[in-house]
Design a protein around this motif. Sequence first.
Motif, PDB file in Angstrom:
ATOM      1  N   ASP A 170      -5.700  -1.360   9.635  1.00 31.85           N
ATOM      2  CA  ASP A 170      -6.793  -0.632   9.169  1.00 31.85           C
ATOM      3  C   ASP A 170      -4.800   0.852   9.365  1.00 31.85           C
ATOM      4  OD1 ASP A 170      -8.689  -1.377   7.425  1.00 31.85           O
ATOM      5  OD2 ASP A 170      -9.938  -1.011   9.217  1.00 31.85           O
ATOM      6  N   LEU A 201      -0.143   1.842   7.887  1.00 31.83           N
ATOM      7  CA  LEU A 201      -1.262   1.955   7.172  1.00 31.83           C
ATOM      8  C   LEU A 201      -1.139   0.522   6.801  1.00 31.83           C
ATOM      9  CD1 LEU A 201      -0.669   5.802   6.111  1.00 31.83           C
ATOM     10  CD2 LEU A 201      -2.652   4.580   7.859  1.00 31.83           C
ATOM     11  N   SER A 202      -2.423  -0.147   6.733  1.00 30.19           N
ATOM     12  CA  SER A 202      -3.310  -1.034   6.086  1.00 30.19           C
ATOM     13  C   SER A 202      -1.612  -1.905   6.739  1.00 30.19           C
ATOM     14  CB  SER A 202      -2.971  -1.497   4.233  1.00 30.19           C
ATOM     15  OG  SER A 202      -4.227  -0.547   4.012  1.00 30.19           O
ATOM     16  N   LYS A 225      -9.377   7.589   6.085  1.00 31.27           N
ATOM     17  CA  LYS A 225      -9.502   5.668   5.871  1.00 31.27           C
ATOM     18  C   LYS A 225     -10.421   4.862   5.971  1.00 31.27           C
ATOM     19  CE  LYS A 225      -8.479   1.260   5.131  1.00 31.27           C
ATOM     20  NZ  LYS A 225      -7.207   0.992   3.865  1.00 31.27           N
TER      21      LYS A 225
END
Length: 375
Positions: free
Chosen positions: A320, A335-336, A359
């Motif tokens: 994540d 991010l992601s 998150k």
Amino acid sequence: MSAIRPWRTIDRRPSRQIMVGKVPVGGDAPITVQTMTNTPTSDANATIGQIRRCEEAGVDIIRVSCPDADSTAALRDIVRAAEVPIVADIHFHYKRALEAADAGAACLRINPGNIGSPERVAEVVRAAKANGCSIRIGVNAGSLEKHLLEKYGEPCPDALVESALDHVRLLEEHDFREYKISVKASDVFLAVAAYTQLAGELDCPLHLGITEAGGLIGGTVKSSVGLGMLLWSGIGDTIRVSLSAEPEEEVRVGYEILKSLGIRNRGVRVISCPSCARQGFDVIRTVERLEERLQHIRTPMSLSVLGCVVNGPGEARETDIGITGGGNGRHMVYLSGVTDHHVQDDGMIDHIVRLVEAKAAEIEAAQALVPEAAE
């Protein structure tokens, strides 16, 4: 890549389900994490304080020892204050079991054969039924019955299983089937063999543990090996990691074992490198501080912390949030799985904590809209 990965599949042993208070154990219920308090149970305030810390760590069920009448007298206040079910640990005195059941214990940890006459066993079963208590039969290699040690010569899988089955018969003679069983040993091979053998004999839930495993590091390794072997083979419905450490540490280790097998996810799963001369920041100290700062996060999510670009980008694509060490104190944040921005050494940990918290809030908001997406 296909989302179906058969090499990650664990075929869980079918078992019937019982209730420990409001928590289901066995069947298709999540594998629960337990621990045990080490404060004098008669000191209700101290015991409740320790339970609170374990609850914050995510404990599902907690056990307290009830060796005397003062302990069972305090139990009512402890049960009332606790947010999780309380198991009363009883060894030889059947009256403590009666008192604990009346005080609101959700489960009695007791070996029926150790408490005396059949009449006493019948009394305990009646009290358990009347108060909605389940029972854990707790067989331990260190306290096997004398006749079994004489028969087998030493603690062995056959002896542990025979002891468990003997205690089961005493309960089932009174039409009581709300029980789970543990066959613990400090020897990993003995415990794994005994649990594996018992799993084929009965359909009741099994409580896993490697007893007297040791200190925080040694006991964690030993428990991870033993419990990991059993859980990977589908055996086990609830676990307790027995460490010479504070109970909340047992809870954290228990969750880490379950997380490593993909069985249950709670909080941040950290993927980090062991560090080397290529590292762009102090990986070891960074991970230590992040693990401490992120203990309050309950939402399942993943964070990769890699010191350089050799494996960093690949690991970051699977998490994540990720950070990969770069040159001149300038590090890449993912991010992601996608490169997003850079962060400098100064304030890096605070920045990651804020990203994780954001998150977690995002995931929780999405789960609130689709409740069935939650664990």
